[in-house]
Design a protein around this motif. Structure first.
Motif, PDB file in Angstrom:
ATOM      1  N   ASP A 106      10.813 -10.565  75.342  1.00  0.00           N
ATOM      2  CA  ASP A 106      10.090 -10.365  76.474  1.00  0.00           C
ATOM      3  C   ASP A 106       9.351 -11.776  76.870  1.00  0.00           C
ATOM      4  OD1 ASP A 106       7.792  -9.727  77.849  1.00  0.00           O
ATOM      5  OD2 ASP A 106       7.465  -8.005  76.686  1.00  0.00           O
ATOM      6  N   ARG A 107       9.718 -12.124  77.928  1.00  0.00           N
ATOM      7  CA  ARG A 107       9.490 -13.409  78.534  1.00  0.00           C
ATOM      8  C   ARG A 107       7.756 -13.722  78.316  1.00  0.00           C
ATOM      9  NH1 ARG A 107      12.293 -17.457  80.971  1.00  0.00           N
ATOM     10  NH2 ARG A 107      10.564 -17.916  82.095  1.00  0.00           N
ATOM     11  N   ARG A 108       7.089 -12.784  78.529  1.00  0.00           N
ATOM     12  CA  ARG A 108       5.672 -12.763  78.224  1.00  0.00           C
ATOM     13  C   ARG A 108       5.044 -13.521  77.006  1.00  0.00           C
ATOM     14  NH1 ARG A 108       3.483  -7.178  79.207  1.00  0.00           N
ATOM     15  NH2 ARG A 108       4.856  -6.925  77.547  1.00  0.00           N
ATOM     16  N   TYR A 109       5.899 -13.127  76.014  1.00  0.00           N
ATOM     17  CA  TYR A 109       5.385 -13.745  74.653  1.00  0.00           C
ATOM     18  C   TYR A 109       5.919 -15.302  74.571  1.00  0.00           C
ATOM     19  CZ  TYR A 109       3.912  -9.321  73.458  1.00  0.00           C
ATOM     20  OH  TYR A 109       3.288  -7.989  73.249  1.00  0.00           O
ATOM     21  N   GLY A 110       6.612 -15.685  75.501  1.00  0.00           N
ATOM     22  CA  GLY A 110       7.013 -17.143  75.501  1.00  0.00           C
ATOM     23  C   GLY A 110       6.100 -18.047  76.430  1.00  0.00           C
ATOM     24  N   ARG A 111       5.133 -17.370  77.141  1.00  0.00           N
ATOM     25  CA  ARG A 111       3.990 -17.967  77.903  1.00  0.00           C
ATOM     26  C   ARG A 111       2.618 -17.930  77.117  1.00  0.00           C
ATOM     27  NH1 ARG A 111       7.088 -15.615  82.057  1.00  0.00           N
ATOM     28  NH2 ARG A 111       5.818 -13.647  82.188  1.00  0.00           N
ATOM     29  N   ILE A 112       2.434 -19.376  76.730  1.00  0.00           N
ATOM     30  CA  ILE A 112       1.216 -19.407  76.115  1.00  0.00           C
ATOM     31  C   ILE A 112      -0.182 -19.359  77.029  1.00  0.00           C
ATOM     32  CG2 ILE A 112      -0.275 -20.973  74.346  1.00  0.00           C
ATOM     33  CD1 ILE A 112       2.424 -19.717  73.282  1.00  0.00           C
ATOM     34  N   VAL A 113      -1.015 -18.476  76.628  1.00  0.00           N
ATOM     35  CA  VAL A 113      -2.288 -18.392  77.469  1.00  0.00           C
ATOM     36  C   VAL A 113      -3.379 -19.285  76.807  1.00  0.00           C
ATOM     37  CG1 VAL A 113      -4.145 -16.965  78.456  1.00  0.00           C
ATOM     38  CG2 VAL A 113      -1.766 -15.991  78.473  1.00  0.00           C
ATOM     39  N   CYS A 114      -3.621 -19.113  75.589  1.00  0.00           N
ATOM     40  CA  CYS A 114      -4.488 -19.648  74.849  1.00  0.00           C
ATOM     41  C   CYS A 114      -3.825 -20.893  73.798  1.00  0.00           C
ATOM     42  CB  CYS A 114      -5.571 -18.964  74.094  1.00  0.00           C
ATOM     43  SG  CYS A 114      -6.674 -19.655  73.020  1.00  0.00           S
ATOM     44  N   ARG A 115      -3.956 -21.905  74.106  1.00  0.00           N
ATOM     45  CA  ARG A 115      -3.327 -23.098  73.490  1.00  0.00           C
ATOM     46  C   ARG A 115      -3.917 -23.251  71.973  1.00  0.00           C
ATOM     47  NH1 ARG A 115      -2.395 -28.750  76.302  1.00  0.00           N
ATOM     48  NH2 ARG A 115      -3.874 -27.579  77.605  1.00  0.00           N
ATOM     49  N   PHE A 153      -9.626 -23.883  78.844  1.00  0.00           N
ATOM     50  CA  PHE A 153      -8.306 -23.628  79.634  1.00  0.00           C
ATOM     51  C   PHE A 153      -7.940 -22.177  79.763  1.00  0.00           C
ATOM     52  CE2 PHE A 153      -7.842 -27.952  77.812  1.00  0.00           C
ATOM     53  CZ  PHE A 153      -7.450 -28.732  78.817  1.00  0.00           C
ATOM     54  N   CYS A 154      -8.159 -21.168  78.886  1.00  0.00           N
ATOM     55  CA  CYS A 154      -7.610 -20.146  79.080  1.00  0.00           C
ATOM     56  C   CYS A 154      -8.389 -18.957  79.857  1.00  0.00           C
ATOM     57  CB  CYS A 154      -7.396 -19.359  77.571  1.00  0.00           C
ATOM     58  SG  CYS A 154      -8.692 -19.228  76.529  1.00  0.00           S
ATOM     59  N   THR A 155      -9.869 -19.447  79.855  1.00  0.00           N
ATOM     60  CA  THR A 155     -10.775 -18.278  80.697  1.00  0.00           C
ATOM     61  C   THR A 155     -10.241 -18.070  81.991  1.00  0.00           C
ATOM     62  OG1 THR A 155     -12.765 -19.320  79.457  1.00  0.00           O
ATOM     63  CG2 THR A 155     -12.949 -18.018  81.762  1.00  0.00           C
ATOM     64  N   GLU A 156      -9.668 -19.088  82.964  1.00  0.00           N
ATOM     65  CA  GLU A 156      -9.382 -18.923  84.028  1.00  0.00           C
ATOM     66  C   GLU A 156      -7.820 -17.816  84.099  1.00  0.00           C
ATOM     67  OE1 GLU A 156      -6.455 -20.491  85.740  1.00  0.00           O
ATOM     68  OE2 GLU A 156      -6.888 -19.394  87.694  1.00  0.00           O
ATOM     69  N   ARG A 157      -7.070 -18.350  83.128  1.00  0.00           N
ATOM     70  CA  ARG A 157      -5.870 -17.401  82.887  1.00  0.00           C
ATOM     71  C   ARG A 157      -5.896 -16.075  82.456  1.00  0.00           C
ATOM     72  NH1 ARG A 157      -3.010 -22.374  79.242  1.00  0.00           N
ATOM     73  NH2 ARG A 157      -2.543 -23.523  80.902  1.00  0.00           N
ATOM     74  N   CYS A 158      -7.005 -15.814  81.586  1.00  0.00           N
ATOM     75  CA  CYS A 158      -7.108 -14.451  81.128  1.00  0.00           C
ATOM     76  C   CYS A 158      -7.831 -13.730  82.127  1.00  0.00           C
ATOM     77  CB  CYS A 158      -8.184 -14.399  80.053  1.00  0.00           C
ATOM     78  SG  CYS A 158      -7.393 -15.210  78.384  1.00  0.00           S
ATOM     79  N   MET A 159      -8.704 -14.534  83.218  1.00  0.00           N
ATOM     80  CA  MET A 159      -9.368 -13.813  84.407  1.00  0.00           C
ATOM     81  C   MET A 159      -8.383 -13.222  85.366  1.00  0.00           C
ATOM     82  SD  MET A 159     -12.821 -16.042  84.905  1.00  0.00           S
ATOM     83  CE  MET A 159     -13.349 -15.342  86.306  1.00  0.00           C
ATOM     84  N   ARG A 160      -7.502 -14.124  85.364  1.00  0.00           N
ATOM     85  CA  ARG A 160      -6.410 -13.851  86.424  1.00  0.00           C
ATOM     86  C   ARG A 160      -5.455 -12.718  85.996  1.00  0.00           C
ATOM     87  NH1 ARG A 160      -1.747 -17.527  87.388  1.00  0.00           N
ATOM     88  NH2 ARG A 160      -3.003 -19.064  86.351  1.00  0.00           N
ATOM     89  N   LEU A 161      -5.228 -12.432  84.623  1.00  0.00           N
ATOM     90  CA  LEU A 161      -4.499 -11.536  84.126  1.00  0.00           C
ATOM     91  C   LEU A 161      -5.340 -10.247  84.194  1.00  0.00           C
ATOM     92  CD1 LEU A 161      -2.940 -13.331  80.811  1.00  0.00           C
ATOM     93  CD2 LEU A 161      -1.607 -12.269  82.771  1.00  0.00           C
ATOM     94  N   LEU A 162      -6.476 -10.277  83.887  1.00  0.00           N
ATOM     95  CA  LEU A 162      -7.450  -8.972  84.175  1.00  0.00           C
ATOM     96  C   LEU A 162      -7.307  -8.787  85.523  1.00  0.00           C
ATOM     97  CD1 LEU A 162     -10.510  -9.922  81.791  1.00  0.00           C
ATOM     98  CD2 LEU A 162      -9.232  -7.877  81.730  1.00  0.00           C
ATOM     99  N   ALA A 163      -7.495  -9.512  86.376  1.00  0.00           N
ATOM    100  CA  ALA A 163      -7.778  -9.168  87.932  1.00  0.00           C
ATOM    101  C   ALA A 163      -6.581  -8.538  88.289  1.00  0.00           C
ATOM    102  CB  ALA A 163      -8.152 -10.433  88.621  1.00  0.00           C
TER     103      ALA A 163
END
Ligand SMILES: Cc1cc2nc3c(=O)[nH]c(=O)nc-3n(C[C@H](O)[C@H](O)[C@H](O)COP(=O)(O)OP(=O)(O)OC[C@H]3O[C@@H](n4cnc5c(N)ncnc54)[C@H](O)[C@@H]3O)c2cc1C
Length: 208
Positions: A106-115, A153-163
């Motif tokens: 599952d490629r989503r587990y290959g993408r790091i949101v929070c380093r 770094f991850c705030t914006e990424r998490c917000m984007r995923l939530l949205a």
């Protein structure tokens, strides 16, 4: 507070601090928790639960159930009670081989949101599926944002995923509900937000 900390650990420097937190303790007179029936029948105190109240919570719950039973309360088991939720994947706790296999599956587990906390897009998506609807909801479930950079770094990424997943606009994502917006400007213009996992997505492809 810092002076007291330096007495305990003289080597620590103020520059080591990345964030400061404050909490309210619902203190009462005396050193112990106040647990038990009050003078008003049917009203129970479970108060003054200072540290280690979190650790003690399951034991407190068992104790209160017994007390309520002693008071004559009848307990009817709920038919829809879920005794144990399925354990969520905690990517950082997996072995490297398991991480690679999961990311390949599952490629989503290959993408790091929070380093900082090594949290993947897959875990964030799973947290949202399990009910997280705010940034804190994701943080509490996955640890994204709890690390060294405190969400830099991850705030914006998490917000984007939530949205995207909740199908709400980016500015409407909140830290913990209500009016706790993370961006101040609310716009009705047609912003295009990248779909997580799309080719143009800039999340780090750490493994693949
Ligand atoms: C900084 C800090 C660190 C801690 N570290 C630890 C630790 O490492 N280990 C440990 O075991 N314990 C720790 N504790 C203690 C632990 O957090 C508490 O003992 C525990 O949270 C108490 O649980 P509680 O349910 O009694 O109260 P809380 O967790 O305070 O819950 C009370 C809830 O009631 C809500 N509320 C308040 N007033 C109202 C109202 N009028 N209407 C509706 N809702 C209301 C509040 O918003 C809150 O959600 C720590 C506490 C602090 C502050």
């Amino acid at each position: 507070v810092f002076a007291a900390v330096q007495e305990l650990a003289p080597g620590i420097s103020e520059r080591d601090c990345i964030a400061e937190f404050a909490g309210l303790r619902a203190a009462i007179d005396g050193d112990d928790f106040l647990i038990g029936p009050s003078t008003k029948r049917g009203f129970f105190n479970v108060a003054g639960i200072q540290s280690p109240g979190l650790t003690a919570a399951p034991a407190i719950a068992d104790l209160v159930v017994e007390m309520l039973r002693d008071e004559g309360l009848a307990f009817t088991p709920k038919g829809n009670f879920v005794a144990a939720n399925p354990k969520a994947i905690h990517f950082a706790a997996l072995s490297t081989e398991e991480q690679i296999a999961l990311a390949a599956h599952d490629r989503r587990y290959g993408r790091i949101v929070c380093r900082c906390e090594l949290v993947t897009e897959g875990e964030v998506a799973d947290a949202i599926d399990r009910g997280a609807a705010t940034l804190d909801g994701i943080k509490f479930r996955t640890r994204a944002g709890m690390g060294r950079c405190q969400g830099g770094f991850c705030t914006e990424r998490c917000m984007r995923l939530l949205a995207n997943k909740l199908d709400i606009s980016f500015p409407d994502v909140t830290k913990r509900g209500g009016n706790s917006w993370l961006v101040t400007e609310h716009s009705t213009s047609n912003h295009t937000y990248l779909r997580p996992g799309s080719d143009t997505d800039d999340m780090e492809d750490a493994f693949l």
